[in-house]
Design a protein around this motif. Structure first.
Motif, mmCIF file in Angstrom:
data_model
loop_
_atom_site.group_PDB
_atom_site.id
_atom_site.type_symbol
_atom_site.label_atom_id
_atom_site.label_comp_id
_atom_site.label_asym_id
_atom_site.label_seq_id
_atom_site.Cartn_x
_atom_site.Cartn_y
_atom_site.Cartn_z
ATOM 1 N N LYS A 111 63.161 91.377 63.869
ATOM 2 C CA LYS A 111 63.403 90.230 62.989
ATOM 3 C C LYS A 111 64.805 90.279 62.384
ATOM 4 O O LYS A 111 65.509 89.266 62.309
ATOM 5 C CB LYS A 111 62.356 90.207 61.874
ATOM 6 C CG LYS A 111 62.549 89.071 60.869
ATOM 7 C CD LYS A 111 61.476 89.112 59.784
ATOM 8 C CE LYS A 111 61.698 88.005 58.756
ATOM 9 N NZ LYS A 111 60.646 88.030 57.684
ATOM 10 N N TYR A 112 65.201 91.479 61.945
ATOM 11 C CA TYR A 112 66.472 91.599 61.239
ATOM 12 C C TYR A 112 67.643 92.026 62.131
ATOM 13 O O TYR A 112 68.810 91.797 61.768
ATOM 14 C CB TYR A 112 66.334 92.597 60.082
ATOM 15 C CG TYR A 112 65.389 92.124 59.006
ATOM 16 C CD1 TYR A 112 65.732 91.064 58.172
ATOM 17 C CD2 TYR A 112 64.141 92.716 58.840
ATOM 18 C CE1 TYR A 112 64.862 90.616 57.183
ATOM 19 C CE2 TYR A 112 63.273 92.275 57.856
ATOM 20 C CZ TYR A 112 63.630 91.222 57.035
ATOM 21 O OH TYR A 112 62.760 90.776 56.064
ATOM 22 N N ARG A 130 59.663 94.273 62.442
ATOM 23 C CA ARG A 130 60.678 94.163 61.377
ATOM 24 C C ARG A 130 62.072 94.396 61.944
ATOM 25 O O ARG A 130 63.022 93.680 61.597
ATOM 26 C CB ARG A 130 60.388 95.169 60.258
ATOM 27 C CG ARG A 130 59.191 94.838 59.395
ATOM 28 C CD ARG A 130 59.164 95.704 58.150
ATOM 29 N NE ARG A 130 59.033 97.122 58.451
ATOM 30 C CZ ARG A 130 57.879 97.761 58.590
ATOM 31 N NH1 ARG A 130 56.738 97.094 58.490
ATOM 32 N NH2 ARG A 130 57.851 99.051 58.848
#
Length: 348
Positions: A329-330, A326
């Protein structure tokens, strides 16, 4: 292909919860564009950092992955619920014999008693009560790490922190100072382990004074980015009411205190830089990032930190990989560009 981005890792301690960090590191190893320049670790973070470096210096990314896997396999084999191994002939160490009855009793009675037998036992008995029978259950896993690679000049710089019992001050070990004893000292919870002696001084878990130590990562030769892998929730929405919940939150607050102090200092320096109060380059403008899963960690407790059952370790490993995924990804494109933690808001 992404351009190479260099970061530092700051790995918190948290006993068996360190398997979450294992998962984070395993996921970061998937990314060829990501270079780990330095690692500062405390307790389980020191074990993870030493395993990562030893494996990386020996066999690159796959070597790091394999060494981390081997470390946590050894930790899991010492889990107190791993009774089939004991029946197959593996000796039960002192910690197994001590905690297994308390663990069973705790599971059966924790809903009815104000304090669990496990917590009571840790307050009544000392590791020194076992005399010559006592053995450090972490020692086999730590001794399996090859010092020539842990202390190597190549690969990420490695720092591990321990707390001096006599002065209460942090000592950070780096380079050739990162011995097996230093790693064991960093992970020495005094209610379970005897103090570790180094150079005539006794040491306890580094989490009491630095969890983890951030200042070694401020060196001008290292990247500005510090990615903190957090194991202790910074926030809990509910006020703890039971004795177990209260003790658990006290544990979390105690082991977060040093980190929050360091983050506050970084926030202060960043404000001075933004105001132009100090000369540019005089102090490092640290870019702080967090990889965490507070929702998961709030479902665990101080007790699970010292109970490395295979199922728990596997669940935490998977959660760590997901949390790192996560983050990438961001925030992959934020690395080497900007911080992803608003320290002014945190301490404003």
């Amino acid at each position: 292909m992404k351009p190479t981005r260099r970061i530092n890792l700051a790995l918190q301690g948290g006993g068996a919860h360190g398997a979450f960090t294992w998962g984070v590191l395993d996921r970061l190893l998937d990314e060829d564009w990501l270079e780990i320049a330095a690692i500062s670790g405390t307790s389980a973070g020191a074990l993870n950092g030493a395993a990562y470096k030893a494996g990386y210096c020996k066999g690159g990314r796959e070597g790091a992955r394999e060494t981390l896997n081997a470390l946590w396999a050894r930790v899991g084999r010492g889990g107190i619920d791993d009774l089939p191994l004991a029946r197959a002939g593996a000796p039960l160490d002192w910690m197994t014999a001590f905690f297994y009855p308390a663990n069973v009793a705790a599971r059966m009675t924790e809903a009815f008693l104000p304090i669990s037998p496990f917590d009571l036992a840790s307050q009544v008995f000392s590791p020194y009560d076992w005399g010559p029978l006592w053995q450090n259950p972490l020692e086999p896993a730590v001794r399996a790490l090859e010092l020539e690679h842990v202390q190597a000049d190549k690969g990420p710089q490695l720092f591990v922190a321990a707390t001096n019992v006599h002065s209460g001050k942090v000592r950070v070990f780096g380079g050739a100072e990162v011995t097996h004893q230093a790693i064991l000292a960093s992970a020495c919870l005094p209610t379970f382990f005897k103090a570790v002696e180094i150079d005539g001084q006794s040491y306890w878990d580094g989490g009491y004074s630095a969890n983890p130590a951030l200042f070694p990562l401020y060196d001008q030769g290292l990247p500005d980015d510090v990615v903190i892998v957090s194991l202790n929730p910074l926030n809990r929405p509910q006020v703890p009411e039971s004795s177990q919940e209260i003790l658990n939150r006290i544990n979390e607050i105690s082991f977060n205190a040093a980190l929050l102090r360091d983050l506050r200092a970084i926030a202060f320096v960043k404000r001075l830089i933004a105001e132009g109060s100090i000369t540019e380059g005089a102090m490092k403008d640290v870019l702080v990032h967090f990889i965490s899963d507070d929702k998961l960690m709030r479902t665990l407790s101080a007790r699970t930190k010292v109970m490395p059952t295979p199922d728990l370790l596997e669940d935490l490993f998977v959660a760590g990989r997901k949390a790192a995924g996560r983050f990438l990804k961001y925030h992959a494109d934020d690395l080497n560009e900007r911080a992803t933690v608003d320290l002014q808001k945190m301490f404003g």
